[in-house]
Design a protein around this motif. Sequence first.
Motif, PDB file in Angstrom:
ATOM      1  N   GLU A 108       0.838  -1.199   0.000  1.00  0.00           N
ATOM      2  CA  GLU A 108       0.000   0.000   0.000  1.00  0.00           C
ATOM      3  C   GLU A 108       0.876   1.253   0.000  1.00  0.00           C
ATOM      4  OE1 GLU A 108      -3.686  -2.064   2.523  1.00  0.00           O
ATOM      5  OE2 GLU A 108      -2.566  -0.364   3.370  1.00  0.00           O
ATOM      6  N   THR A 109       0.485   2.241  -0.796  1.00  0.00           N
ATOM      7  CA  THR A 109       1.254   3.477  -0.865  1.00  0.00           C
ATOM      8  C   THR A 109       1.068   4.288   0.408  1.00  0.00           C
ATOM      9  OG1 THR A 109      -0.592   4.604  -1.961  1.00  0.00           O
ATOM     10  CG2 THR A 109       1.089   3.600  -3.369  1.00  0.00           C
ATOM     11  N   LEU A 110       2.110   5.012   0.797  1.00  0.00           N
ATOM     12  CA  LEU A 110       2.047   5.881   1.969  1.00  0.00           C
ATOM     13  C   LEU A 110       1.506   7.236   1.514  1.00  0.00           C
ATOM     14  CD1 LEU A 110       5.483   4.921   3.591  1.00  0.00           C
ATOM     15  CD2 LEU A 110       3.213   4.001   4.099  1.00  0.00           C
ATOM     16  N   ASP A 111       0.187   7.396   1.568  1.00  0.00           N
ATOM     17  CA  ASP A 111      -0.511   8.579   1.063  1.00  0.00           C
ATOM     18  C   ASP A 111      -0.288   9.764   2.001  1.00  0.00           C
ATOM     19  OD1 ASP A 111      -2.239  10.484   0.089  1.00  0.00           O
ATOM     20  OD2 ASP A 111      -3.899   9.096  -0.238  1.00  0.00           O
ATOM     21  N   VAL A 112       0.350  10.824   1.494  1.00  0.00           N
ATOM     22  CA  VAL A 112       0.652  11.987   2.322  1.00  0.00           C
ATOM     23  C   VAL A 112      -0.619  12.675   2.802  1.00  0.00           C
ATOM     24  CG1 VAL A 112       0.840  13.567   0.350  1.00  0.00           C
ATOM     25  CG2 VAL A 112       2.060  14.086   2.475  1.00  0.00           C
ATOM     26  N   PHE A 113      -1.683  12.636   2.007  1.00  0.00           N
ATOM     27  CA  PHE A 113      -2.935  13.290   2.410  1.00  0.00           C
ATOM     28  C   PHE A 113      -3.590  12.574   3.593  1.00  0.00           C
ATOM     29  CE2 PHE A 113      -2.441  14.861  -1.934  1.00  0.00           C
ATOM     30  CZ  PHE A 113      -2.688  16.212  -1.748  1.00  0.00           C
ATOM     31  N   VAL A 114      -3.415  11.264   3.684  1.00  0.00           N
ATOM     32  CA  VAL A 114      -3.928  10.526   4.831  1.00  0.00           C
ATOM     33  C   VAL A 114      -3.233  10.997   6.102  1.00  0.00           C
ATOM     34  CG1 VAL A 114      -4.063   8.254   5.941  1.00  0.00           C
ATOM     35  CG2 VAL A 114      -4.643   8.508   3.521  1.00  0.00           C
ATOM     36  N   PHE A 115      -1.911  11.198   6.004  1.00  0.00           N
ATOM     37  CA  PHE A 115      -1.154  11.636   7.177  1.00  0.00           C
ATOM     38  C   PHE A 115      -1.484  13.078   7.548  1.00  0.00           C
ATOM     39  CE2 PHE A 115       1.408   7.978   5.920  1.00  0.00           C
ATOM     40  CZ  PHE A 115       1.675   7.401   7.153  1.00  0.00           C
ATOM     41  N   ILE A 116      -1.649  13.947   6.546  1.00  0.00           N
ATOM     42  CA  ILE A 116      -1.999  15.350   6.831  1.00  0.00           C
ATOM     43  C   ILE A 116      -3.380  15.415   7.477  1.00  0.00           C
ATOM     44  CG2 ILE A 116      -2.534  17.587   5.798  1.00  0.00           C
ATOM     45  CD1 ILE A 116      -0.424  16.977   3.655  1.00  0.00           C
TER      46      ILE A 116
END
Length: 296
Positions: free
Chosen positions: A264-272
């Motif tokens: 699974e990609t590490l989605d920056v928007f999920v973290f933000i």
Amino acid sequence: MTTTSSTNILRVVLWMTGTLLSFSLMAVSIRELSRGGLTIFEILAIRSGAVLVVVVLLLLVRPELRAAARPRRMKLNLLRNIVHYVSQFAWAYAVTMLPLAMVFALEFTMPAWTALLAVWLLSEKMSKSRAGVVVLGLVGVLVILRPGIASIQPAAFLVLAAAFGYAITMITTKQLTTTESTIGIVFWMAVIQFPLSLFGSDLSAFTHFQAHNILPAIGLGIGGVTSHYCLSNAFRSGDATLVVPLDFMRIPLIAVVGWLLYGETLDVFVFIGAIIIIAGVVWNLRAESAQAKALA
């Protein structure tokens, strides 16, 4: 810092480490069992069955606990567990459909729902910090889902619905703790939810259990028992202002697990989005803690 404070912090960290690992183990086990051909009903039957076995064994070993397990508010127990079961079902189904980090991030909107429900159901006041956790929770969700920019995955709404259901569960649990013991709440949770799972299950799935499902089933059983046990002990060992921020470490941990096991990609928007949601929760938590100390 006193030696006692250092010891308490260490205990909280150790219990929370167990909590984080347990929730991650549960999520991976659910996904693997789903890939192994089991339905969500059957997966939840394994979880509830494991909890039921552990609690029944505890009651057999310690007969003095049996009186404490007797229900005093059965209707509220039924309401709590039906709502909790539906929420678990939605969460577990989302785990099989969405990136794990997104599921865990959206799940943390629960405090925002709890703040709203507490005003309505418990007649608690809507403070600035509680309003803040609601607003920042909504903003965080919008950042994660990016409506109009990215295609919204319908399963995300299942997680939000599960978070709302978990908030109702939190409110009803708070009401139950005034008359029911912890062992009683856990016992009736398993007693009520296990038959619900069996009702929707194909029982032949258990009589012809596949070998590749054994390890995930064991993992789900262990995680189901230890997750809430570790979390409860963490709260007993330290203040919520210390416990809750550590609980947010579930998001980066499960993101790494999803990346390593499932690509699974590490989605920056999920973290933000998760950081925005977390900011609201921590703000409210600190404000509530300061107010409680001022009134003490």
